[in-house]
Design an enzyme around this catalytic site. Sequence first.
Site, short mmCIF file in Angstrom:
data_model
loop_
_atom_site.label_atom_id
_atom_site.label_comp_id
_atom_site.label_asym_id
_atom_site.label_seq_id
_atom_site.Cartn_x
_atom_site.Cartn_y
_atom_site.Cartn_z
N GLY A 60 7.71 -29.29 -13.68
CA GLY A 60 6.87 -28.11 -13.56
C GLY A 60 5.44 -28.24 -13.13
O GLY A 60 4.81 -27.22 -12.84
N PRO A 119 9.63 -34.25 -12.85
CA PRO A 119 8.92 -33.66 -11.72
C PRO A 119 9.80 -33.62 -10.47
O PRO A 119 10.48 -34.59 -10.16
CB PRO A 119 7.74 -34.62 -11.51
CG PRO A 119 8.23 -35.93 -12.04
CD PRO A 119 9.14 -35.59 -13.20
N ARG A 123 8.87 -30.96 -7.54
CA ARG A 123 7.79 -30.58 -6.63
C ARG A 123 6.65 -31.63 -6.66
O ARG A 123 6.10 -31.99 -5.61
CB ARG A 123 7.24 -29.22 -7.10
CG ARG A 123 6.47 -28.43 -6.09
CD ARG A 123 5.84 -27.22 -6.78
NE ARG A 123 6.77 -26.43 -7.54
CZ ARG A 123 7.39 -25.33 -7.12
NH1 ARG A 123 7.15 -24.89 -5.90
NH2 ARG A 123 8.20 -24.67 -7.90
N TYR A 142 9.45 -15.45 -3.30
CA TYR A 142 8.40 -15.48 -4.32
C TYR A 142 7.02 -15.10 -3.80
O TYR A 142 6.04 -15.24 -4.52
CB TYR A 142 8.24 -16.90 -4.90
CG TYR A 142 9.51 -17.68 -5.15
CD1 TYR A 142 10.43 -17.27 -6.11
CD2 TYR A 142 9.77 -18.85 -4.44
CE1 TYR A 142 11.58 -18.02 -6.35
CE2 TYR A 142 10.92 -19.60 -4.68
CZ TYR A 142 11.82 -19.18 -5.62
OH TYR A 142 12.94 -19.92 -5.86
N CYS A 146 16.79 -11.34 11.83
CA CYS A 146 16.81 -9.89 11.97
C CYS A 146 16.54 -9.28 10.60
O CYS A 146 17.45 -8.76 9.95
CB CYS A 146 18.17 -9.45 12.47
SG CYS A 146 18.63 -10.34 13.93
N1 LLP Z 1 13.89 -29.73 -14.63
C1 LLP Z 1 14.55 -28.58 -14.72
C2 LLP Z 1 15.51 -28.39 -15.81
C3 LLP Z 1 14.33 -27.58 -13.77
O1 LLP Z 1 15.00 -26.43 -13.87
C4 LLP Z 1 13.40 -27.79 -12.72
C5 LLP Z 1 13.15 -26.75 -11.72
C6 LLP Z 1 12.74 -29.02 -12.65
C7 LLP Z 1 12.99 -29.97 -13.64
C8 LLP Z 1 11.76 -29.35 -11.57
O2 LLP Z 1 10.66 -28.52 -11.57
P1 LLP Z 1 9.42 -28.84 -10.59
O3 LLP Z 1 8.75 -30.07 -11.09
O4 LLP Z 1 9.97 -29.04 -9.23
O5 LLP Z 1 8.56 -27.65 -10.69
N2 LLP Z 1 12.98 -22.66 -6.15
C9 LLP Z 1 11.74 -22.50 -6.88
C10 LLP Z 1 11.61 -23.52 -7.95
C11 LLP Z 1 12.71 -23.44 -8.97
C12 LLP Z 1 12.62 -24.55 -9.94
C13 LLP Z 1 13.80 -24.59 -10.81
N3 LLP Z 1 13.80 -25.66 -11.73
C14 LLP Z 1 10.58 -22.63 -5.90
O6 LLP Z 1 10.81 -22.77 -4.71
O7 LLP Z 1 9.41 -22.53 -6.30
#
Ligand code: LLP
Length: 449
Positions: free
Chosen positions: A265, A308, A310, A351, A378
């Site tokens: 996150g 992580p 992202r 988003y 389209c």
């Molecule tokens: N762990 C779990 C259980 C998760 O559900 C997620 C993301 C992560 C780790 C990784 O989170 P990050 O570090 O990448 O923030 N499609 C959306 C993001 C959805 C994330 C879902 N879960 C976007 O494009 O912003």
Amino acid sequence: MENPSLTGGTKNERKIEMICDNIAVSKEGRLVFAGCDTVDLAHKYGTPLYLLDENKIREKCRIYKEAFKKHFGEGSKPLYASKANCFKRIYEIMTEEDMGIDVVSSGEIYTALKAGYDISKAYFHSNNKTDEDISYAIENGIGYFVADNIEEVKAVDREAAKRGIRQKLLLRLSPGIDPHTYEAISTGEVDSKFGTAIETGQAEEITLLTLDMPNVELVGFHCHIGSQVFAEDVFERAAVVMLEFIADMKKKHDYTALQLDLGGGYGVRYTESDPVLDIDQKVGEVAAAVKEACNRLGIEMPEIHMEPGRGIIADAGMTLYTVGTVKKITGYKNYVSIDGGMPDNPRYALYKSSYTCLAANKMNEEADFKCSVVGRCCESGDIIQENVLLPGSMRRGDIVSVCTTGAYNYSMASNYNRLPRPPIVMLRNGESYVTVKRESLEDLCRNDI
Ligand code: LLP
């Protein structure tokens, strides 16, 4: 006046320091990414084109790994969240960087296996794994399940019994924390579709039921509060809620959790206005809160994990497009249409995500032409970004780059409007290589009978 976001760099390039240190401008006014001329790359590989900076991915893995080692000690570690960007080469890199991974489907497991990743280090998430997923994962020796609910624990127990093994498993709980990010990616609240709530008493119930099952071994707990999180102390608060639950289970049921996974996150910079997160410092703050809570509660610190996605791969990415139409609706609005759009990057449509768009072949020109960068589908919502400033001379054939597209672009891409998905070209030490091929028209009909 030149683009104000550019600042002085070496004599041949200038850095765009405000976004990410792998972006620069050559003295000819071309955008340079990871040491490569993006206009040359666009001509060599065609557009739309996903670029990934291998060195940046490795750098981020090391930053997370070192922070975990320094602040939590041996055993605690980051796991790369595959959903951010999943293809074979990424798992080779994760193997070389000795990173754990999380996976969320048989497809991600299959890809990791194809790349030779040691799946016994993988954690299998998802709120609704099918029986086929469960059986496939166990058959292939998945390390851990992260079970969302009791139905799933029972299904894992049944499958493990059939195969005569004891499957390691964590339970995903919802700690009731609002991460202050956008709603679609906020997950840690009590009414979330994910996990089992602590507040309602159901987390304790599922813990006891799991401890009673003969073919699963409960190794600990997991939570994930949301994505693109910048808010102060939400991870610390989530950690404390989880540790209080762990202490409660110890006191009432003499159960010792060996692992606590705090999910993914941490936010990344899409634009200059996004803050820079110092991961070493952030992990240090979580570690301080964890240690303080463990002392106060009189429990041993479990192994701490985070996931992580992202944070590892977002700013290693950039997408290049070729401009088609430039439309000026006098007195209203301007549009720059590019040869991709929501099929390769659905994040604005979903988003309203912010992105930095640049004119890759015109970086020395003043960017004072306000426009929307839109895709070729389209659909009016097929927008990459609104209120973008590009040079007034934008015309057909120019190259537009969209920065920070390494996460949740390729992995969320579709073939909407029957558009083939772009290739991924990896950049390493100033060289480039294709790591995912461009889909062909024939690929689009591959499964049509
Ligand atoms: N762990 C779990 C259980 C998760 O559900 C997620 C993301 C992560 C780790 C990784 O989170 P990050 O570090 O990448 O923030 N499609 C959306 C993001 C959805 C994330 C879902 N879960 C976007 O494009 O912003």
